[in-house]
Each structure stands twice: as structure tokens, then as C-alpha cells.
Design a protein around this motif. Structure first.
Motif, short mmCIF file in Angstrom:
data_model
loop_
_atom_site.label_atom_id
_atom_site.label_comp_id
_atom_site.label_asym_id
_atom_site.label_seq_id
_atom_site.Cartn_x
_atom_site.Cartn_y
_atom_site.Cartn_z
N ALA A 48 -111.65 -51.65 57.22
CA ALA A 48 -112.08 -52.70 56.29
C ALA A 48 -112.61 -53.91 57.07
CB ALA A 48 -110.91 -53.13 55.41
N PRO A 49 -113.58 -54.62 56.52
CA PRO A 49 -114.09 -55.83 57.18
C PRO A 49 -112.96 -56.80 57.48
CG PRO A 49 -115.51 -55.21 55.35
CD PRO A 49 -114.32 -54.32 55.27
N SER A 50 -113.07 -57.50 58.59
CA SER A 50 -111.97 -58.37 59.06
C SER A 50 -111.73 -59.57 58.16
CB SER A 50 -112.26 -58.85 60.48
OG SER A 50 -113.49 -59.56 60.52
N ASP A 51 -112.69 -59.89 57.29
CA ASP A 51 -112.51 -61.05 56.40
C ASP A 51 -111.99 -60.65 55.03
OD1 ASP A 51 -114.78 -59.73 55.53
OD2 ASP A 51 -115.89 -61.57 55.07
N THR A 52 -111.47 -59.42 54.88
CA THR A 52 -110.97 -58.95 53.59
C THR A 52 -109.45 -58.89 53.59
OG1 THR A 52 -111.19 -56.62 54.24
CG2 THR A 52 -113.06 -57.63 53.09
N ALA A 53 -108.90 -58.95 52.38
CA ALA A 53 -107.45 -58.88 52.18
C ALA A 53 -107.12 -57.68 51.30
CB ALA A 53 -106.94 -60.16 51.55
N LEU A 54 -105.84 -57.33 51.30
CA LEU A 54 -105.35 -56.20 50.52
C LEU A 54 -104.20 -56.68 49.66
CD1 LEU A 54 -105.99 -53.13 50.34
CD2 LEU A 54 -104.18 -52.74 52.01
N VAL A 55 -104.29 -56.44 48.35
CA VAL A 55 -103.26 -56.90 47.41
C VAL A 55 -102.60 -55.69 46.76
CG1 VAL A 55 -102.74 -58.26 45.36
CG2 VAL A 55 -104.53 -59.02 46.95
N PHE A 56 -101.32 -55.48 47.05
CA PHE A 56 -100.54 -54.43 46.40
C PHE A 56 -99.85 -55.04 45.18
CE2 PHE A 56 -100.93 -52.76 50.65
CZ PHE A 56 -101.02 -51.39 50.47
N LYS A 57 -99.89 -54.31 44.06
CA LYS A 57 -99.20 -54.76 42.86
C LYS A 57 -98.26 -53.65 42.41
CE LYS A 57 -99.84 -56.50 38.13
NZ LYS A 57 -98.82 -55.59 37.56
N SER A 58 -96.97 -53.96 42.28
CA SER A 58 -96.01 -52.94 41.87
C SER A 58 -96.14 -52.61 40.39
CB SER A 58 -94.57 -53.39 42.18
OG SER A 58 -94.23 -54.52 41.41
N HIS A 59 -95.62 -51.47 40.00
CA HIS A 59 -95.67 -51.03 38.60
C HIS A 59 -94.73 -51.90 37.75
CE1 HIS A 59 -95.16 -48.42 35.08
NE2 HIS A 59 -96.27 -47.83 35.45
N PRO A 60 -95.13 -52.22 36.52
CA PRO A 60 -94.27 -53.07 35.67
C PRO A 60 -92.88 -52.50 35.43
CG PRO A 60 -96.48 -52.90 34.73
CD PRO A 60 -96.43 -51.94 35.88
N LEU A 61 -92.74 -51.17 35.47
CA LEU A 61 -91.44 -50.55 35.21
C LEU A 61 -90.73 -50.11 36.49
CD1 LEU A 61 -92.22 -48.35 32.06
CD2 LEU A 61 -91.20 -50.63 32.15
N ASP A 62 -91.19 -50.58 37.62
CA ASP A 62 -90.54 -50.25 38.90
C ASP A 62 -89.14 -50.86 38.91
OD1 ASP A 62 -89.81 -49.70 41.48
OD2 ASP A 62 -91.60 -50.54 42.40
N THR A 63 -88.15 -50.04 39.17
CA THR A 63 -86.75 -50.50 39.16
C THR A 63 -86.37 -51.28 40.41
OG1 THR A 63 -85.98 -48.44 40.14
CG2 THR A 63 -86.06 -48.56 37.73
N GLY A 64 -87.17 -51.17 41.46
CA GLY A 64 -86.83 -51.85 42.71
C GLY A 64 -85.81 -51.11 43.55
N LEU A 65 -85.41 -49.90 43.13
CA LEU A 65 -84.43 -49.14 43.90
C LEU A 65 -84.99 -48.73 45.26
CD1 LEU A 65 -82.94 -46.91 41.06
CD2 LEU A 65 -81.97 -48.99 42.06
N ILE A 66 -86.31 -48.61 45.34
CA ILE A 66 -86.99 -48.42 46.62
C ILE A 66 -87.74 -49.71 46.91
CG2 ILE A 66 -88.70 -47.07 47.89
CD1 ILE A 66 -88.14 -44.75 46.01
N ASP A 67 -87.51 -50.29 48.06
CA ASP A 67 -88.11 -51.59 48.39
C ASP A 67 -89.52 -51.38 48.95
OD1 ASP A 67 -88.72 -54.16 49.07
OD2 ASP A 67 -86.81 -54.59 50.06
N HIS A 68 -90.47 -51.20 48.05
CA HIS A 68 -91.85 -50.98 48.48
C HIS A 68 -92.42 -52.22 49.18
CE1 HIS A 68 -91.89 -47.85 45.08
NE2 HIS A 68 -91.85 -47.22 46.23
N ARG A 69 -92.01 -53.39 48.73
CA ARG A 69 -92.53 -54.62 49.32
C ARG A 69 -92.20 -54.67 50.82
NH1 ARG A 69 -90.92 -59.72 50.62
NH2 ARG A 69 -92.44 -61.41 50.26
N ARG A 70 -90.95 -54.44 51.15
CA ARG A 70 -90.55 -54.48 52.56
C ARG A 70 -91.28 -53.40 53.34
NH1 ARG A 70 -84.30 -54.55 54.27
NH2 ARG A 70 -84.60 -56.69 53.52
N GLY A 71 -91.37 -52.21 52.77
CA GLY A 71 -92.05 -51.12 53.45
C GLY A 71 -93.51 -51.44 53.74
N VAL A 72 -94.18 -52.04 52.77
CA VAL A 72 -95.59 -52.41 52.94
C VAL A 72 -95.74 -53.46 54.03
CG1 VAL A 72 -97.49 -53.68 51.85
CG2 VAL A 72 -96.44 -51.74 50.67
N PHE A 73 -94.93 -54.51 53.99
CA PHE A 73 -95.07 -55.58 54.99
C PHE A 73 -94.67 -55.13 56.38
CE2 PHE A 73 -94.90 -58.86 51.44
CZ PHE A 73 -96.22 -59.25 51.63
N ASP A 74 -93.65 -54.31 56.49
CA ASP A 74 -93.25 -53.79 57.81
C ASP A 74 -94.39 -53.02 58.45
OD1 ASP A 74 -90.77 -54.93 57.62
OD2 ASP A 74 -89.71 -53.06 57.13
#
Length: 400
Positions: A255-281
Motif C-alpha cells: 500500500a502507498p506509504s501515505d495511506t492508513a488502514l481502519v479495522f472495524k469490529s462486528h457489532p455483535l462481536d463478544t470480545g472473547l477473542i481480542d482482535h484489537r490486540r492481535g491487529v496492533f501487535d
């Protein structure tokens, strides 16, 4: 001419019970099959039968049932549920029509009803030439009425269904739910999420506002649920994090170096799997941590309309992306994945070469999807069920 309908597992609601009443009122024979306690509670007043055997014996049992009942049609919700997997081959052998219900391809206010299968098993054409050829004969999209759907009522029925499963557990010793974990864990996760809803909304609004003020070039990645049949059965990914890792790796390299990536979790995600931490790590390991955002809420139309492109597995958000004229790539089997609507090349090239969809093709496709597979209604509210049942009966009679 009357038909003989077999109703298998439906939603956690009275939708199948009301549908059975409507079918019987039109002179059709109906039998409801119960696989668990929740099915019993929501089976209604039609003739019913329990299946208490093992999954290994289910195909032979279906075959005998279809013969004994002289079945002409079988109806079910979700063609990838374990209790439904053997149905298609048995139904084909006996000349029985299969009608599959699912949540709406188009949302809100619509449910899906297709013959044979849905999503990756849908018989809808994926050939843009077909849509161009039939453009003038496809009815325009009708106005939809609001169904009254609300998440609270859906949650009530889901909890009631799960409690009934526990109460009747001995009656159905071999039943295995299609849900990945028990209800207590899921609802504990959702309750925890609801407690922090306002905080997540503020965070998402701040991220969105910053992106818009800075006129940032960003790509949106809406996540699905790990248990979604679309992910489990109609994609090559073992789960949502594997998909996220694939997207991040390609983004970091191409991807071009001046672009960003936005992850959006599902509205019914229970949070039992920490996707946010996994993505940032993973983003930090790939050296793009400063270019990656993760939000658990947000106004989807705004996020879509200002994005540079959208990456999905096969989410219905893909249709929303097309509606907002955004470049789109689907990495799983999706009904809308075809030349002229989605990027057909590699993900590595999408970041720089993805193009907007053909608007005329999209409008024709959407009109065809609604005409052939969508019914105005919902599965969970009284008003929505009444609308859905009426629509189903009209659709069945139209196709006779």
C-alpha cells in the motif's frame, strides 16, 4: 395443488411456527422437525417430530422421512448448520425442493429466501454479461417498510432458546449446536461490551473525525464473526485473525506509504477473542503500527463513503461498499464478487489499482437480488414476522 413441507431448524423465534400456520391455512401438509429444546419451544402447533439420533444417521433418516411423508419441499435456516448439511444430497435424490432462509443480503428490513442454498452456495449468476443481457426485464428495487426490528427482542428469544436447550438436553443427547461457545460466555462478553458502548462510540467518532479532518487516504476493513458460516465454510481463512493478518501483511508491503488502514469490529462481536490486540501487535511487527486504526463502533456509511477502498471476506457490508461506489475486494466466496463490481486481481495490487464499481451493473444486480431472494420482514418481531410470512407465501405462490 397442495404440497408437503418439512420444516427443519429455524431461527430462535416464532417465525417457523407462524410460517407453518400460513402453509397449513393454504392447504399444504406441514411437519416440523425438532433437533433440540429450543426447537421444541418454538415449534408451534403443527405436526412435529423429534430427531434424537446421531449425526452419522441423519442422512438415512432424512431419506426415510422424505419417502414416508411424500415430501415436496423442505425449509431450513442456515444451510451450513450441522443438522442441515446432509439435506441437499438427500433432497436431490428424492426430487424435493430445498428452500433456505438466512439473514438479509440487503439490510435492514429484509430477510433472504433462496432455493437450494445461500451465500457461497447461492445459484445467483456471477456473470456480468447475464445481468447486462437481462437488465430490461429485471424489476426495479421496491420500497421497503420498516419491520420494527430491535436487538433487545432478538436477544430475548435467543436466551429463551438456549435455556430450553439446557432444559431438554436429555431428550436430545446427540445434539451439537452450530454456535462455537455457550450462551453464558457470549452474553457475558456482549454485556461487557454494552457497558463500554459510549466509550467505544466516542473513540470511533474521534478516529473518524481525525481521518476526515486530515483528509487521510484510508482503507476500511470490516470484520466478521469468527463463527460466521461465511467465514467457516465459504472462505479459505481459519478465522478472522488469519484474514486480518493477510490484509496487514499485504498492506505493509504494497500500500502507498501515505495511506492508513481502519479495522472495524462486528457489532455483535463478544470480545472473547481480542482482535484489537492481535491487529496492533502484528501491525507493530510489520512496521505499520502508526498507520493502523481499530474501532469497535462508528457510523458505517460515513466510513465507507470517505474510504479509498474496502476489503472484506464476504460480508454483506460489501454490498454497502458498492452502494457507496467504493473500490471493493472480497477474499471469500460472495454473491457480489464478479468483474465490474469487485477487484478481480491480487490483494497486493488492490491498494494502488482498485477501481470503483460499474454503477449500472450494481443497480441491475441489486434489483435482481431483491426480486429473487429478498423478502421485506424480519425473523424476530411480531410485525416483522407477519410481514416476512406474507412475503414468503407470495413468493412461493409466484413460483408455482
Amino acid at each position: 395443488m397442495s404440497s408437503s413441507f418439512i420444516l427443519l431448524q429455524g431461527t430462535a423465534s416464532f417465525f417457523f411456527a407462524q410460517l407453518a400456520n400460513a402453509l397449513q391455512a393454504r392447504g399444504h401438509g406441514v411437519q416440523k422437525i425438532n433437533f433440540c429444546g429450543g426447537d421444541v419451544v418454538y415449534s408451534g402447533s403443527c405436526e412435529k417430530q423429534d430427531y434424537v439420533g446421531s449425526s452419522a444417521d441423519l442422512a438415512a433418516w432424512y431419506s426415510e422421512l422424505f419417502k414416508r411423508r411424500g415430501a415436496t419441499d423442505v425449509m431450513l435456516f442456515g444451510d451450513c448448520r450441522p443438522v442441515h448439511v446432509p439435506v441437499h444430497s438427500v433432497a436431490e435424490a428424492h426430487g424435493v425442493r430445498v428452500h433456505v432462509f438466512e439473514e438479509g443480503y440487503v439490510r435492514p428490513n429484509w430477510i433472504t429466501l433462496e432455493q437450494f442454498g445461500v451465500n457461497g452456495r447461492s445459484l445467483l449468476s456471477r456473470d456480468p454479461a447475464w445481468f447486462n443481457q437481462h437488465r430490461d426485464s429485471i424489476p426495479p428495487v421496491p420500497e421497503s417498510r420498516h419491520t420494527g426490528y430491535n436487538l433487545r427482542e432478538r436477544a430475548y428469544h435467543d436466551i429463551r432458546y438456549r435455556l430450553a436447550n439446557a432444559v431438554y438436553a436429555r431428550r436430545f443427547p446427540h445434539y451439537a449446536s452450530h454456535r462455537p461457545c455457550n450462551g453464558a460466555l457470549e452474553y457475558a462478553g456482549l454485556a461487557y461490551g454494552m457497558a463500554g458502548a459510549s466509550r467505544r462510540e466516542r473513540h470511533a467518532a474521534n478516529v473518524t473525525s481525525t481521518l476526515l479532518v486530515q483528509r487521510a487516504h484510508y482503507y476500511l476493513v470490516p470484520l466478521q464473526l469468527n463463527s460466521d458460516a461465511q467465514v467457516v465454510h465459504h472462505s479459505a481463512f481459519a478465522g478472522v485473525m488469519e484474514f486480518a493478518a493477510t490484509v496487514l501483511d499485504s498492506f505493509a508491503r504494497c500500500a502507498p506509504s501515505d495511506t492508513a488502514l481502519v479495522f472495524k469490529s462486528h457489532p455483535l462481536d463478544t470480545g472473547l477473542i481480542d482482535h484489537r490486540r492481535g491487529v496492533f501487535d502484528l501491525a507493530r511487527k510489520l512496521g505499520v503500527g502508526h498507520r493502523v486504526h481499530f474501532i469497535k463502533a462508528g457510523h458505517l456509511p460515513t466510513l465507507l463513503s470517505h474510504s479509498r477502498g474496502v476489503v472484506v471476506i464476504n460480508s454483506t457490508v460489501g454490498l454497502s461498499a458498492l452502494h457507496h461506489d467504493r473500490p471493493l475486494i472480497a477474499l471469500g466466496a460472495a454473491i457480489y464478487d464478479m468483474p465490474g463490481m469487485t477487484w478481480q486481481g491480487a490483494l497486493d495490487d488492490f491498494w494502488t489499482s482498485g477501481s470503483s464499481p460499474d454503477r449500472e451493473l450494481y443497480q441491475t444486480f441489486l434489483s435482481h437480488v431483491i426480486d429473487q431472494t429478498q423478502i421485506n420482514g424480519d425473523f424476530y418481531t411480531r410485525s416483522g414476522i407477519a410481514m416476512a410470512v406474507s412475503g414468503v407465501m407470495n413468493r412461493l405462490e409466484r413460483r408455482k
